[in-house]
Design an enzyme around this catalytic site. Structure first.
Site, PDB file in Angstrom:
ATOM      1  N   GLY A  44      19.262   0.925 -92.115  1.00 32.21           N
ATOM      2  CA  GLY A  44      20.535   1.490 -91.668  1.00 32.21           C
ATOM      3  C   GLY A  44      21.208   0.640 -90.604  1.00 32.21           C
ATOM      4  N   CYS A  45      20.412   0.149 -89.669  1.00 32.48           N
ATOM      5  CA  CYS A  45      20.970  -0.669 -88.580  1.00 32.48           C
ATOM      6  C   CYS A  45      21.487  -2.002 -89.101  1.00 32.48           C
ATOM      7  CB  CYS A  45      19.919  -0.877 -87.494  1.00 32.48           C
ATOM      8  SG  CYS A  45      19.411   0.676 -86.701  1.00 32.48           S
TER       9      CYS A  45
END
Length: 163
Positions: A44-45
């Site tokens: 996600g990051c």
């Protein structure tokens, strides 16, 4: 956690190159998109950082600088940036002082285990240093488009309020 309309808590943090980013120096010159994320090199990051980097020109056209903050150290940020070709400036908040001041260092429970960490959150700070919008519990997919839309709306509102 600061609220919309509050003056953004000022800070100075080192980036991936150990150069200091000072939020106070942006006042009067640039809008700031300040996004907090849990860790470098997680799916996600990575998606979020790549998406912000891919739209660097769109932010520049809106007179806006984008900075990401996580508890990772500067060398980890540098590896993350270089591995993924990121243009976004990544700031290190190893002691999580700024994460706490912005109210994003939170405790939550998952699968019966209580963990403390960064809750993915994005702040739009105007050139006067005022928080104009807050995105809480951000889902990485589509977030950058949401931020760009909100920036456009805020600029339109400002233009109508100050003809």
């Amino acid at each position: 956690m600061p609220r919309i309309g509050d003056r953004a808590p000022v800070f100075a943090l080192p980036d991936a190159d150990m150069e200091v980013f000072d939020l106070d120096e942006m006042v009067g010159s640039k809008h700031v998109v300040l996004y907090f994320y849990p860790r470098d090199n997680t799916p996600g990051c990575t998606r979020q950082a790549v998406d912000f980097s891919d739209h660097a020109q769109d932010f520049e056209e809106r007179d806006c600088v984008v900075v990401g903050v996580s508890p990772d150290d500067c060398p980890t940020h540098a590896e993350f940036r270089d591995e993924h070709g990121l243009s976004v400036r990544l700031l290190s908040d190893e002691d999580v002082d700024i994460c706490r001041r912005y109210g994003v260092w939170q405790s939550r429970e998952a699968d019966g285990v209580r963990r403390t960490g960064v809750t993915r959150t994005t702040f739009i700070i105007d050139k006067r240093g005022i928080i104009r919008h807050i995105f809480r519990n951000v889902a990485p997919r589509g977030h950058v488009a949401e931020v760009l839309d909100t920036l456009s709306q805020l600029q339109t509102e400002h233009a109508h309020a100050n003809p």
